[in-house]
Scaffold this motif. Sequence first.
Motif, PDB file in Angstrom:
ATOM      1  N   PRO A  38       0.823  -1.213   0.000  1.00  0.00           N
ATOM      2  CA  PRO A  38       0.000   0.000   0.000  1.00  0.00           C
ATOM      3  C   PRO A  38       0.860   1.268   0.000  1.00  0.00           C
ATOM      4  O   PRO A  38       1.835   1.366   0.740  1.00  0.00           O
ATOM      5  N   SER A  39       0.478   2.214  -0.856  1.00  0.00           N
ATOM      6  CA  SER A  39       1.265   3.439  -0.988  1.00  0.00           C
ATOM      7  C   SER A  39       0.433   4.699  -0.768  1.00  0.00           C
ATOM      8  O   SER A  39       0.980   5.803  -0.764  1.00  0.00           O
ATOM      9  N   ARG A  40      -0.883   4.537  -0.584  1.00  0.00           N
ATOM     10  CA  ARG A  40      -1.756   5.685  -0.330  1.00  0.00           C
ATOM     11  C   ARG A  40      -2.529   5.399   0.964  1.00  0.00           C
ATOM     12  O   ARG A  40      -3.646   4.893   0.947  1.00  0.00           O
ATOM     13  N   ILE A  41      -1.884   5.709   2.060  1.00  0.00           N
ATOM     14  CA  ILE A  41      -2.396   5.337   3.381  1.00  0.00           C
ATOM     15  C   ILE A  41      -3.056   6.531   4.051  1.00  0.00           C
ATOM     16  O   ILE A  41      -2.508   7.644   4.059  1.00  0.00           O
ATOM     17  N   VAL A  42      -4.215   6.298   4.610  1.00  0.00           N
ATOM     18  CA  VAL A  42      -4.880   7.267   5.481  1.00  0.00           C
ATOM     19  C   VAL A  42      -4.867   6.665   6.878  1.00  0.00           C
ATOM     20  O   VAL A  42      -5.213   5.495   7.051  1.00  0.00           O
ATOM     21  N   ALA A  43      -4.473   7.456   7.877  1.00  0.00           N
ATOM     22  CA  ALA A  43      -4.279   6.881   9.208  1.00  0.00           C
ATOM     23  C   ALA A  43      -4.682   7.841  10.312  1.00  0.00           C
ATOM     24  O   ALA A  43      -4.672   9.068  10.134  1.00  0.00           O
ATOM     25  N   PHE A  44      -5.037   7.268  11.459  1.00  0.00           N
ATOM     26  CA  PHE A  44      -5.220   8.045  12.680  1.00  0.00           C
ATOM     27  C   PHE A  44      -3.919   8.791  12.964  1.00  0.00           C
ATOM     28  O   PHE A  44      -2.824   8.308  12.653  1.00  0.00           O
ATOM     29  N   ALA A  45      -4.023   9.970  13.571  1.00  0.00           N
ATOM     30  CA  ALA A  45      -2.869  10.841  13.765  1.00  0.00           C
ATOM     31  C   ALA A  45      -1.684  10.123  14.397  1.00  0.00           C
ATOM     32  O   ALA A  45      -0.537  10.260  13.945  1.00  0.00           O
ATOM     33  N   GLY A  46      -1.938   9.360  15.442  1.00  0.00           N
ATOM     34  CA  GLY A  46      -0.853   8.668  16.121  1.00  0.00           C
ATOM     35  C   GLY A  46      -0.207   7.614  15.249  1.00  0.00           C
ATOM     36  O   GLY A  46       1.020   7.426  15.276  1.00  0.00           O
ATOM     37  N   THR A  47      -1.007   6.922  14.456  1.00  0.00           N
ATOM     38  CA  THR A  47      -0.472   5.903  13.567  1.00  0.00           C
ATOM     39  C   THR A  47       0.304   6.536  12.420  1.00  0.00           C
ATOM     40  O   THR A  47       1.357   6.042  12.013  1.00  0.00           O
ATOM     41  N   ALA A  48      -0.213   7.654  11.901  1.00  0.00           N
ATOM     42  CA  ALA A  48       0.491   8.373  10.835  1.00  0.00           C
ATOM     43  C   ALA A  48       1.836   8.895  11.338  1.00  0.00           C
ATOM     44  O   ALA A  48       2.862   8.793  10.656  1.00  0.00           O
ATOM     45  N   GLY A  49       1.844   9.434  12.559  1.00  0.00           N
ATOM     46  CA  GLY A  49       3.089   9.903  13.142  1.00  0.00           C
ATOM     47  C   GLY A  49       4.061   8.764  13.357  1.00  0.00           C
ATOM     48  O   GLY A  49       5.280   8.916  13.188  1.00  0.00           O
ATOM     49  N   LEU A  50       3.533   7.613  13.732  1.00  0.00           N
ATOM     50  CA  LEU A  50       4.361   6.425  13.930  1.00  0.00           C
ATOM     51  C   LEU A  50       5.028   6.008  12.617  1.00  0.00           C
ATOM     52  O   LEU A  50       6.216   5.650  12.593  1.00  0.00           O
ATOM     53  N   LEU A  51       4.275   6.057  11.519  1.00  0.00           N
ATOM     54  CA  LEU A  51       4.863   5.716  10.224  1.00  0.00           C
ATOM     55  C   LEU A  51       5.987   6.673   9.872  1.00  0.00           C
ATOM     56  O   LEU A  51       7.012   6.263   9.307  1.00  0.00           O
ATOM     57  N   ALA A  52       5.820   7.957  10.207  1.00  0.00           N
ATOM     58  CA  ALA A  52       6.890   8.929   9.971  1.00  0.00           C
ATOM     59  C   ALA A  52       8.114   8.588  10.814  1.00  0.00           C
ATOM     60  O   ALA A  52       9.256   8.790  10.375  1.00  0.00           O
ATOM     61  N   ASP A  53       7.905   8.073  12.027  1.00  0.00           N
ATOM     62  CA  ASP A  53       9.030   7.647  12.864  1.00  0.00           C
ATOM     63  C   ASP A  53       9.874   6.595  12.162  1.00  0.00           C
ATOM     64  O   ASP A  53      11.083   6.500  12.384  1.00  0.00           O
ATOM     65  N   PHE A  54       9.224   5.804  11.317  1.00  0.00           N
ATOM     66  CA  PHE A  54       9.920   4.735  10.600  1.00  0.00           C
ATOM     67  C   PHE A  54      10.301   5.140   9.180  1.00  0.00           C
ATOM     68  O   PHE A  54      10.658   4.285   8.361  1.00  0.00           O
ATOM     69  N   GLY A  55      10.209   6.425   8.865  1.00  0.00           N
ATOM     70  CA  GLY A  55      10.608   6.899   7.547  1.00  0.00           C
ATOM     71  C   GLY A  55       9.611   6.638   6.448  1.00  0.00           C
ATOM     72  O   GLY A  55       9.975   6.592   5.270  1.00  0.00           O
ATOM     73  N   LEU A  56       8.330   6.480   6.795  1.00  0.00           N
ATOM     74  CA  LEU A  56       7.301   6.155   5.808  1.00  0.00           C
ATOM     75  C   LEU A  56       6.350   7.309   5.538  1.00  0.00           C
ATOM     76  O   LEU A  56       5.211   7.100   5.113  1.00  0.00           O
ATOM     77  N   GLN A  57       6.782   8.542   5.776  1.00  0.00           N
ATOM     78  CA  GLN A  57       5.951   9.723   5.538  1.00  0.00           C
ATOM     79  C   GLN A  57       5.368   9.711   4.125  1.00  0.00           C
ATOM     80  O   GLN A  57       4.206  10.078   3.909  1.00  0.00           O
ATOM     81  N   GLN A  58       6.167   9.294   3.138  1.00  0.00           N
ATOM     82  CA  GLN A  58       5.749   9.390   1.746  1.00  0.00           C
ATOM     83  C   GLN A  58       4.555   8.508   1.429  1.00  0.00           C
ATOM     84  O   GLN A  58       3.881   8.718   0.417  1.00  0.00           O
ATOM     85  N   ARG A  59       4.264   7.522   2.277  1.00  0.00           N
ATOM     86  CA  ARG A  59       3.120   6.646   2.022  1.00  0.00           C
ATOM     87  C   ARG A  59       1.820   7.194   2.617  1.00  0.00           C
ATOM     88  O   ARG A  59       0.749   6.684   2.322  1.00  0.00           O
ATOM     89  N   VAL A  60       1.927   8.197   3.470  1.00  0.00           N
ATOM     90  CA  VAL A  60       0.746   8.749   4.140  1.00  0.00           C
ATOM     91  C   VAL A  60       0.176   9.910   3.321  1.00  0.00           C
ATOM     92  O   VAL A  60       0.868  10.901   3.070  1.00  0.00           O
ATOM     93  N   VAL A  61      -1.090   9.785   2.907  1.00  0.00           N
ATOM     94  CA  VAL A  61      -1.732  10.851   2.130  1.00  0.00           C
ATOM     95  C   VAL A  61      -2.816  11.576   2.926  1.00  0.00           C
ATOM     96  O   VAL A  61      -3.217  12.682   2.573  1.00  0.00           O
ATOM     97  N   GLY A  62      -3.306  10.944   3.987  1.00  0.00           N
ATOM     98  CA  GLY A  62      -4.364  11.559   4.778  1.00  0.00           C
ATOM     99  C   GLY A  62      -4.261  11.172   6.238  1.00  0.00           C
ATOM    100  O   GLY A  62      -3.709  10.127   6.588  1.00  0.00           O
ATOM    101  N   VAL A  63      -4.815  12.034   7.103  1.00  0.00           N
ATOM    102  CA  VAL A  63      -4.723  11.806   8.546  1.00  0.00           C
ATOM    103  C   VAL A  63      -6.005  12.311   9.197  1.00  0.00           C
ATOM    104  O   VAL A  63      -6.662  13.225   8.691  1.00  0.00           O
ATOM    105  N   PHE A  64      -6.367  11.718  10.334  1.00  0.00           N
ATOM    106  CA  PHE A  64      -7.572  12.138  11.042  1.00  0.00           C
ATOM    107  C   PHE A  64      -7.379  11.948  12.537  1.00  0.00           C
ATOM    108  O   PHE A  64      -6.619  11.087  12.979  1.00  0.00           O
ATOM    109  N   GLY A  65      -8.056  12.787  13.330  1.00  0.00           N
ATOM    110  CA  GLY A  65      -8.082  12.633  14.781  1.00  0.00           C
ATOM    111  C   GLY A  65      -6.915  13.241  15.519  1.00  0.00           C
ATOM    112  O   GLY A  65      -5.774  12.813  15.333  1.00  0.00           O
TER     113      GLY A  65
END
Length: 340
Positions: free
Chosen positions: A60-87
């Motif tokens: 998956p390359s177009r991920i929408v995630a809860f804020a904490g999960t999206a931030g967690l992905l950025a912790d692992f260098g996966l910012q580029q896969r996150v397109v949307g965030v909520f909460g």
Amino acid sequence: MAAMDTIQLSRRLFTTLCAAGLGAAVTGCGRSAEDEPYTGPGGWTFTDDRGSTVRSKEVPSRIVAFAGTAGLLADFGLQQRVVGVFGETRTATGEPGLLTGDLDLGKVTVLGNNWGEFDIEKYAGLEPDLLLTDTYVGDQLWYVPDASKDKILQINPNVLAQKVAHRTLPAIIARYRELAGALGADLNAPKVIQATARFDAATQAIRNAVAQRPGLRVMAASAAPGVFYVSDPRASADLSYLAELGVDMVIPEQVGSDGFFENLSWEHTDKYRADLILLDRRTLALTPEALAANPVWRGLPAVRADQVASWQPVYRFSHAGVAPLLDDLAAAIRRATKVS
């Protein structure tokens, strides 16, 4: 345009039109047999803590995630896969929230910031191939509104949710680390290794603080108008981890049906003895300043001794996200003394 490209474009347009017509008489928006996930060699698959499995032809390359999960992905260098965030994305002043960590909010679409907010049309327009969030109770998707959940799943049925309550903190972090790895994260990257080392150091700092303050009794709580919630450490991953590290945590006697708190009226906030109070610092909770008008609160030994520390009940389940919180708690324990 190649035939395969035409098919993919048609499917995306069809999905978007279905979402845009949520209030209109749109038919035929269900998934067809051609849309079923690919399960052959080279496909991507992951099973979450609910037992729900997502399968797709590619990672998956177009991920929408809860804020904490999206931030967690950025912790692992996966910012580029996150397109949307909520909460809980931004603070009341518009600043990035604690949950988002290093996530660049300027590069993602915010679908909602508060409980119950989730912009379905924007979600459809993002053409998501995966939705990520937590689950605290049963199969309920954290910050995905129940009223619109079916429509959200109709747009994209690929949803993964990890269990984050009544479970040990290391186990949750390990599961999210596993997911990050499956999504392409380099788990041996210097940033990831440094975060793990800091978490280990913060864990040891808690142990050291407990050794320096033997017998210190700690209570975690959240305050709202008319209600004082005493948290059950057995339900919260961070609090149960503190107990595992030797912190003497207050365990409420009459936990509600949700399994997380005991609800007390303000006049009964002195029910439990505590030397240090960890007070929910989220914007939805009352601050110590707001509680100052309550004479029972003012009379608590920990409050009189100015031994009230901030507590963040919702956070990023990564080593990078948790380590600073543990450092703060270790410092609060070291500053406190026996007063009850």
